[in-house]
Structure formats: structure tokens, C-alpha cells
Design a protein around this motif. Structure first.
Motif, PDB file in Angstrom:
ATOM      1  N   SER A  24      35.249  32.572  24.727  1.00 34.49           N
ATOM      2  CA  SER A  24      36.574  32.919  25.312  1.00 34.49           C
ATOM      3  C   SER A  24      36.874  32.477  26.748  1.00 34.49           C
ATOM      4  O   SER A  24      36.384  33.345  27.602  1.00 34.49           O
ATOM      5  CB  SER A  24      37.046  34.123  24.902  1.00 34.49           C
ATOM      6  N   LYS A  25      37.108  31.229  26.990  1.00 30.24           N
ATOM      7  CA  LYS A  25      37.435  30.901  28.430  1.00 30.24           C
ATOM      8  C   LYS A  25      38.728  31.404  28.892  1.00 30.24           C
ATOM      9  O   LYS A  25      38.931  31.510  30.009  1.00 30.24           O
ATOM     10  CB  LYS A  25      37.205  29.381  28.505  1.00 30.24           C
ATOM     11  N   ALA A  26      39.451  31.679  27.888  1.00 26.82           N
ATOM     12  CA  ALA A  26      41.206  32.188  28.594  1.00 26.82           C
ATOM     13  C   ALA A  26      41.414  32.900  27.158  1.00 26.82           C
ATOM     14  O   ALA A  26      41.039  32.963  26.232  1.00 26.82           O
ATOM     15  CB  ALA A  26      42.073  31.200  28.406  1.00 26.82           C
ATOM     16  N   LEU A  27      42.271  33.896  27.666  1.00 24.63           N
ATOM     17  CA  LEU A  27      42.716  34.985  26.392  1.00 24.63           C
ATOM     18  C   LEU A  27      44.117  35.378  26.906  1.00 24.63           C
ATOM     19  O   LEU A  27      44.444  35.446  28.153  1.00 24.63           O
ATOM     20  CB  LEU A  27      41.905  36.046  26.524  1.00 24.63           C
ATOM     21  N   TYR A  51      46.286  38.712  30.675  1.00 21.90           N
ATOM     22  CA  TYR A  51      46.016  37.311  30.734  1.00 21.90           C
ATOM     23  C   TYR A  51      44.655  37.179  31.339  1.00 21.90           C
ATOM     24  O   TYR A  51      44.262  37.993  32.207  1.00 21.90           O
ATOM     25  CB  TYR A  51      47.011  36.379  31.555  1.00 21.90           C
ATOM     26  N   LEU A  52      43.856  36.201  30.949  1.00 24.62           N
ATOM     27  CA  LEU A  52      42.559  36.110  31.366  1.00 24.62           C
ATOM     28  C   LEU A  52      42.192  34.529  31.430  1.00 24.62           C
ATOM     29  O   LEU A  52      42.467  33.632  30.454  1.00 24.62           O
ATOM     30  CB  LEU A  52      41.385  36.938  30.508  1.00 24.62           C
ATOM     31  N   PHE A  58      42.353  37.045  36.229  1.00 16.50           N
ATOM     32  CA  PHE A  58      42.952  38.143  35.180  1.00 16.50           C
ATOM     33  C   PHE A  58      44.313  38.453  35.813  1.00 16.50           C
ATOM     34  O   PHE A  58      44.602  38.498  37.072  1.00 16.50           O
ATOM     35  CB  PHE A  58      42.166  39.128  34.695  1.00 16.50           C
ATOM     36  N   ARG A  59      45.353  38.955  34.745  1.00 17.28           N
ATOM     37  CA  ARG A  59      46.382  39.356  35.238  1.00 17.28           C
ATOM     38  C   ARG A  59      46.799  40.443  34.161  1.00 17.28           C
ATOM     39  O   ARG A  59      46.880  40.326  32.986  1.00 17.28           O
ATOM     40  CB  ARG A  59      47.698  38.346  35.068  1.00 17.28           C
ATOM     41  N   TRP A  60      47.091  41.879  34.516  1.00 19.58           N
ATOM     42  CA  TRP A  60      47.715  42.794  33.835  1.00 19.58           C
ATOM     43  C   TRP A  60      49.018  43.202  34.160  1.00 19.58           C
ATOM     44  O   TRP A  60      49.175  43.469  35.246  1.00 19.58           O
ATOM     45  CB  TRP A  60      46.629  44.150  33.912  1.00 19.58           C
ATOM     46  N   VAL A 173      43.143  33.437  21.570  1.00 17.81           N
ATOM     47  CA  VAL A 173      41.890  32.935  22.334  1.00 17.81           C
ATOM     48  C   VAL A 173      41.921  31.611  22.803  1.00 17.81           C
ATOM     49  O   VAL A 173      42.345  30.678  21.826  1.00 17.81           O
ATOM     50  CB  VAL A 173      40.784  33.329  21.397  1.00 17.81           C
ATOM     51  N   ASN A 174      41.470  31.204  23.926  1.00 18.90           N
ATOM     52  CA  ASN A 174      41.675  29.929  24.636  1.00 18.90           C
ATOM     53  C   ASN A 174      43.129  29.344  24.675  1.00 18.90           C
ATOM     54  O   ASN A 174      43.069  28.123  24.385  1.00 18.90           O
ATOM     55  CB  ASN A 174      40.673  29.008  24.072  1.00 18.90           C
TER      56      ASN A 174
END
Length: 195
Positions: A24-27, A51-52, A58-60, A173-174
Motif C-alpha cells: 500500500s503506497k497510498a491509501l 489520506y496516506l 499523511f493527512r487526517w 488502496v493505492n
């Protein structure tokens, strides 16, 4: 023979966690975060979007009940509270290297940073307990729940006795994520405190 089977069973959730962190390079996910008091009662429930992008971004984005954002990029973390019009900026360093956000967003060696324990299955999720080896991590433990090999939940116990549970839904995912998501510019009039 029993011992070998037991060891293999314990490695399976950890292997799933490793595979998830590697692939998982992005989420992107919606989240529900519950702060729990010492008696086990929910004190506050928050909602938002997570977001990751690996490594290190990352961003919460909290939307209810208060608007807040936590954004990491370029070795810094910005904490923004819209109601207080306040921004706190912290530098990422080794002391926060084993925090949950960095666990998800960085290239952290699990065995080097954590003692790992399989916690079994609860509901549809397999749970893994990570005990930080670094006493300065700020956390007693982190529980990670995997639903079919994908992040489904987390439970964080900090050194101040606070317990936080996070449940993820609508997980992508990704996905393709815009770079702007990980750039933070303090709104005009905000008080900025840099540590």
C-alpha cells in the motif's frame, strides 16, 4: 508439532501486516475515532477522512464534531485547529519514529521498532499488538486490525492513559492522490507555533 503450528499461526497476521505495508503506497479512507476514558466509556467521537502516501506523507482531516487537520510532509507535521485558529508545527525525528502515523506512512522496520504479538480474531478482523521498543515513542502499544489483509482499525494507548480507537471504512488502496493534499499553508490570521 503443536508448537510449530502455533508459531505459523502467529506469523500469519504479522505477514499480512507486512504485506499490507509493502503493497500500500497510498491509501484513502473514512474514519471514526473514539476517545475512551479509563472506565471504558466513549468520551468523544470524531469523524473524517484519512489520506496516506508513502513514504512520510499523511493527512487526517477531521470534519465532525470539530474541524482539525494533521498533515505530514517534508519531515514536518502540522496540527491545525480551525476553531482556535492555531497551527502547531513539529519536526519529525527518531523520537516519533514509532508513532502509528509513521508506522503507516514510513518505511519502518517492524522488528527493529516493535515487539509484535498476535492478538487473534475479533469480529472480522485479525489484531496485531505492537509494543514500541523506544520508550520515547509516546505510546504503550498500538493494535492494528486487518480485515482480509487490509487496514480496518487501530487502537492506541498512550503513556498518559488515553485510549483511542479508530475504525476505517470506504478504504481505497493505492488511489491517485493529489500532491496538494499533503501541502499545508496556515490560513491568514492563524497563530503558528513551531517546536
Amino acid at each position: 508439532m503443536f508448537t510449530v503450528v502455533n508459531v505459523q499461526a502467529q506469523e500469519k497476521p504479522v505477514s499480512q501486516l507486512r504485506a499490507f505495508l509493502t503493497s500500500s503506497k497510498a491509501l484513502k479512507a473514512d474514519f471514526k475515532q473514539i476517545a475512551v476514558d479509563e472506565a471504558g466509556n466513549a468520551r468523544q467521537t470524531s469523524y473524517g477522512v484519512f489520506y496516506l502516501r508513502r513514504p512520510g506523507k499523511f493527512r487526517w482531516q477531521y470534519t465532525k464534531p470539530f474541524t482539525q487537520e494533521i498533515i505530514s510532509n517534508a519531515g514536518k507535521v502540522w496540527f491545525y485547529d480551525a476553531d482556535l485558529e492555531q497551527v502547531t508545527v513539529k519536526k519529525l525525528d527518531q523520537s516519533v519514529g514509532s508513532t502509528p502515523a509513521l508506522l503507516l506512512s514510513g518505511d519502518i522496520d517492524l522488528e527493529e521498532n516493535f515487539n509484535i504479538q498476535d492478538q487473534g480474531v475479533d469480529g472480522d478482523m485479525q489484531w496485531i499488538k505492537l509494543l514500541p521498543k523506544n520508550e520515547d515513542s509516546g505510546f504503550k502499544y498500538v493494535l492494528i486490525g486487518l480485515d482480509m489483509g487490509i487496514l480496518g482499525g487501530m487502537e492506541l494507548s498512550d503513556n498518559f492513559g488515553q485510549l483511542t480507537r479508530i475504525y476505517f471504512s470506504n478504504i481505497a488502496v493505492n488511489p491517485s492522490l493529489d500532491d496538494e493534499l499533503f501541502i499545508f499553508t496556515p490560513p491568514p490570521g492563524s497563530d503558528v507555533f513551531e517546536e
